[in-house]
Design an enzyme around this catalytic site. Structure first.
Site, PDB file in Angstrom:
ATOM      1  N   ARG A  42      34.470  29.908  43.573  1.00 49.65           N
ATOM      2  CA  ARG A  42      33.699  29.902  44.762  1.00 49.65           C
ATOM      3  C   ARG A  42      32.623  29.008  44.602  1.00 49.65           C
ATOM      4  O   ARG A  42      32.466  28.437  46.023  1.00 49.65           O
ATOM      5  CB  ARG A  42      33.119  31.500  44.973  1.00 49.65           C
ATOM      6  CG  ARG A  42      34.222  32.409  45.309  1.00 49.65           C
ATOM      7  CD  ARG A  42      33.970  34.006  44.663  1.00 49.65           C
ATOM      8  NE  ARG A  42      34.812  34.836  45.286  1.00 49.65           N
ATOM      9  CZ  ARG A  42      35.938  34.974  44.383  1.00 49.65           C
ATOM     10  NH1 ARG A  42      36.326  34.319  43.434  1.00 49.65           N
ATOM     11  NH2 ARG A  42      36.925  35.999  45.025  1.00 49.65           N
ATOM     12  N   ARG A 150      54.406  33.425  44.676  1.00 54.42           N
ATOM     13  CA  ARG A 150      53.381  34.501  44.791  1.00 54.42           C
ATOM     14  C   ARG A 150      53.084  34.843  46.433  1.00 54.42           C
ATOM     15  O   ARG A 150      53.117  33.768  46.922  1.00 54.42           O
ATOM     16  CB  ARG A 150      52.015  34.124  43.874  1.00 54.42           C
ATOM     17  CG  ARG A 150      52.654  34.460  42.531  1.00 54.42           C
ATOM     18  CD  ARG A 150      51.284  33.971  41.636  1.00 54.42           C
ATOM     19  NE  ARG A 150      50.471  35.005  41.700  1.00 54.42           N
ATOM     20  CZ  ARG A 150      49.142  35.194  41.038  1.00 54.42           C
ATOM     21  NH1 ARG A 150      49.035  34.282  39.947  1.00 54.42           N
ATOM     22  NH2 ARG A 150      48.253  36.278  41.000  1.00 54.42           N
ATOM     23  N   SER A 195      42.921  43.005  47.694  1.00 55.75           N
ATOM     24  CA  SER A 195      42.641  41.715  47.113  1.00 55.75           C
ATOM     25  C   SER A 195      41.253  41.364  47.581  1.00 55.75           C
ATOM     26  O   SER A 195      41.135  40.796  48.511  1.00 55.75           O
ATOM     27  CB  SER A 195      43.856  40.756  46.923  1.00 55.75           C
ATOM     28  OG  SER A 195      43.602  39.531  46.654  1.00 55.75           O
ATOM     29  N   GLN A 197      40.695  38.154  46.658  1.00 54.83           N
ATOM     30  CA  GLN A 197      41.190  36.790  46.882  1.00 54.83           C
ATOM     31  C   GLN A 197      41.459  36.849  48.489  1.00 54.83           C
ATOM     32  O   GLN A 197      41.138  35.760  49.199  1.00 54.83           O
ATOM     33  CB  GLN A 197      42.127  36.156  46.190  1.00 54.83           C
ATOM     34  CG  GLN A 197      41.975  36.034  44.667  1.00 54.83           C
ATOM     35  CD  GLN A 197      43.278  35.649  43.792  1.00 54.83           C
ATOM     36  OE1 GLN A 197      44.144  35.344  44.522  1.00 54.83           O
ATOM     37  NE2 GLN A 197      42.996  35.533  42.818  1.00 54.83           N
ATOM     38  N   ASP A 348      41.830  42.770  36.120  1.00 56.93           N
ATOM     39  CA  ASP A 348      42.187  41.862  35.126  1.00 56.93           C
ATOM     40  C   ASP A 348      42.377  42.168  33.822  1.00 56.93           C
ATOM     41  O   ASP A 348      43.149  41.839  32.955  1.00 56.93           O
ATOM     42  CB  ASP A 348      41.401  40.398  35.130  1.00 56.93           C
ATOM     43  CG  ASP A 348      41.606  39.684  36.252  1.00 56.93           C
ATOM     44  OD1 ASP A 348      42.803  39.752  37.043  1.00 56.93           O
ATOM     45  OD2 ASP A 348      40.358  39.101  36.854  1.00 56.93           O
ATOM     46  N   LYS A 375      50.666  39.184  40.170  1.00 51.60           N
ATOM     47  CA  LYS A 375      50.083  38.403  39.251  1.00 51.60           C
ATOM     48  C   LYS A 375      50.989  37.108  38.737  1.00 51.60           C
ATOM     49  O   LYS A 375      52.026  36.942  39.142  1.00 51.60           O
ATOM     50  CB  LYS A 375      49.393  39.038  38.245  1.00 51.60           C
ATOM     51  CG  LYS A 375      48.259  39.983  38.858  1.00 51.60           C
ATOM     52  CD  LYS A 375      47.087  39.342  39.395  1.00 51.60           C
ATOM     53  CE  LYS A 375      46.011  40.271  39.950  1.00 51.60           C
ATOM     54  NZ  LYS A 375      44.943  39.575  40.348  1.00 51.60           N
TER      55      LYS A 375
END
Length: 483
Positions: A42, A150, A195, A197, A348, A375
């Site tokens: 970021r 993905r 998510s 993201q 994660d 993932k």
């Protein structure tokens, strides 16, 4: 080095890791971990926001492969990156075009706009698309063969609802995409997934465009983007399931400090717990954002000796402190993850939590984890297969994992005997070219007598280049095999 092909991963290309397990020399009492990968991503992309300084310095940056995957794309956009130790400097420069990765279905690429490829980093690609849509910078965004499979519709659909013009160049919902137009509509958008993201990409698009927007999301996940933008002066309001931006300006400072990565701190903490025998381990300057500390918090609730000390807050709004743990799993119970918020706070670390759970008595359950199927690998399947190679009994559920430890207090599950005792042993274990799987395997291997080979295990450099050095510091014998 094993070649692994199929739906889990196209090929294993990294060197193997070899761990000589069992107790070795005395571990260090203090270890450091690199800067947070999410915050570094970021901070890098903040250099593209309107009004960003001509020279941006990022201290304690994570310099793993997933972050470095952004460097060529930034160079193609006219931003050079200089690395000196763990300090990353981003500065304006002449654009350097990226070579185009061949695509079997595309013979002619859009002309007149840069081609940007982020290798296998989904965070780099998704957040980059959001910023480009916000500033109205036309580009093609692509990835490697794995990233091309993905999902990208999580971000493309809501960004297009805000007025962007993002088009798929081959399969719907997948890279590569062309980014055109610009976010310009003020409205409420509903995100399909929890998510971080997805939420971050859309929020960055709105802030880069200066367009008011409200995002509705199904679950609270890591909030580094909101904290960073608020520190930059963006006016955000948040509530259960929502975050809103008022369209006002923000200013990127010339210096951003990155706290230590809690997901990376989890590996030496787990190795120390698995080692046993008492003794204290301290990991300073770790980000203790509650949307990231799920691994520690779940184990603390189960009885593990993990504590947070030296607490403070950074200029970027991130809580930071020292993680302190005492070796051993005596009295630690089976773990349960049964709500989406907790799952996202350790998303994660699911492979790592699963292998630790394989050493805990009873049956552990990790649920709400369906997102892990998207993932680098299907991490529910690859976690179970990796753990099974040690002899663990892990069952893949529709949205998670069930792990049966040395003693199952609940008996076998309906229709099977997977609840029976499992004896773990060293051996050859697949890493699936997935850094989280490989590091979880190596961490468990440190506690098992004998030699374990993790095929392709050196893929840990995606997020944690210093992983082997940190495990050695906590008493492990581990080395890379180069063929």
């Amino acid at each position: 080095m094993l070649e692994v092909k199929g739906p889990d991963r196209p090929a294993t290309i990294s060197p193997d890791l070899v761990v000589e397990g069992g107790r070795t020399g005395g571990p260090a009492s203090t270890v450091d971990v690199p800067g947070d990968k999410s915050v570094t991503h970021r901070a890098l992309l903040a250099a593209l926001l309107p009004g960003a300084p001509h020279r941006l310095t990022i201290r304690n940056a994570n310099l793993g492969g997933a972050v470095r995957a952004l460097f060529p794309a930034l160079r193609a956009l006219g931003l050079d990156t200089l690395v000196e130790g763990d300090v990353l400097t981003v500065r304006r420069a002449a654009p350097v075009p990226q070579p185009v990765r061949p695509h079997p279905a595309i013979t002619r690429w859009p002309a007149g706009i840069p081609y940007l490829e982020t290798a296998g980093s989904s965070a780099a690609a998704r957040l980059l698309i959001g910023v480009l849509a916000g500033v109205g910078r036309g580009a093609v965004v692509d990835g490697d063969e794995v990233l091309r499979h993905r999902p990208m519709d999580w971000i493309v659909t809501p960004l297009n609802e805000l007025g962007a013009d993002i088009r798929y160049l081959d399969r719907s919902g997948r890279l590569p995409v062309s980014v055109g137009g610009r976010v310009h509509r003020s409205r409420r958008v509903e995100l399909a997934v929890g998510s971080a993201q997805a939420r971050s990409a859309v929020l960055l698009g709105a802030v880069a465009a200066g367009v008011p927007a409200e995002l509705r999301h199904p679950v609270r996940s890591r909030d580094h983007t909101e904290r960073m933008l608020a520190a930059f002066g963006a006016r955000l309001t948040q509530g259960p399931g929502r975050v809103a931006y008022d369209g006002g300006p923000c200013s990127v400072p010339p210096l951003i400090d990155v706290p230590g990565d809690p997901s990376l701190a989890a590996y030496p903490v787990a190795a120390h717990l698995l080692r046993g025998g008492g003794g204290e381990l301290r990991i300073p300057d770790v980000c203790l954002n509650p949307t990231r500390t799920g691994f520690f918090d779940v184990l603390r609730r189960a009885g593990a000796a993990i504590d947070y000390q030296d607490l403070r807050t950074t200029a970027g709004g991130e809580p930071v402190g020292t993680v302190v743990t005492t070796a051993g799993l005596d009295g630690v119970r089976a773990v349960t993850v049964d709500d989406p918020g907790t799952l996202h706070a350790l998303i994660d670390e699911v492979p790592l939590l699963a292998v630790v759970a394989a050493r805990l008595p009873g049956t552990s359950r990790i649920g709400c984890a369906g997102e892990l199927r998207f993932k680098e690998t299907d991490r529910l399947v690859t976690t179970a297969r990796m753990a099974a190679a040690f002899g663990a009994r892990v069952r893949v559920e529709p949205d998670g994992l069930t792990v049966n430890g040395p003693r199952s207090v609940n008996g076998p599950p309906p229709g099977g005997t997977a609840g029976l005792s499992a004896r773990l042993s060293a051996g050859t274990v697949p890493g699936f070219e997935d850094h989280r799987i490989a590091m979880a395997a190596a961490t468990l291997a440190t506690a098992l007598p004998g030699r374990t080979t993790i095929t392709g295990g050196a893929c840990h450099t995606t997020s944690f280049p210093g992983f082997t050095a940190v495990l050695r510091a906590v008493g492990a014998t581990i080395h890379e095999v180069t063929l």
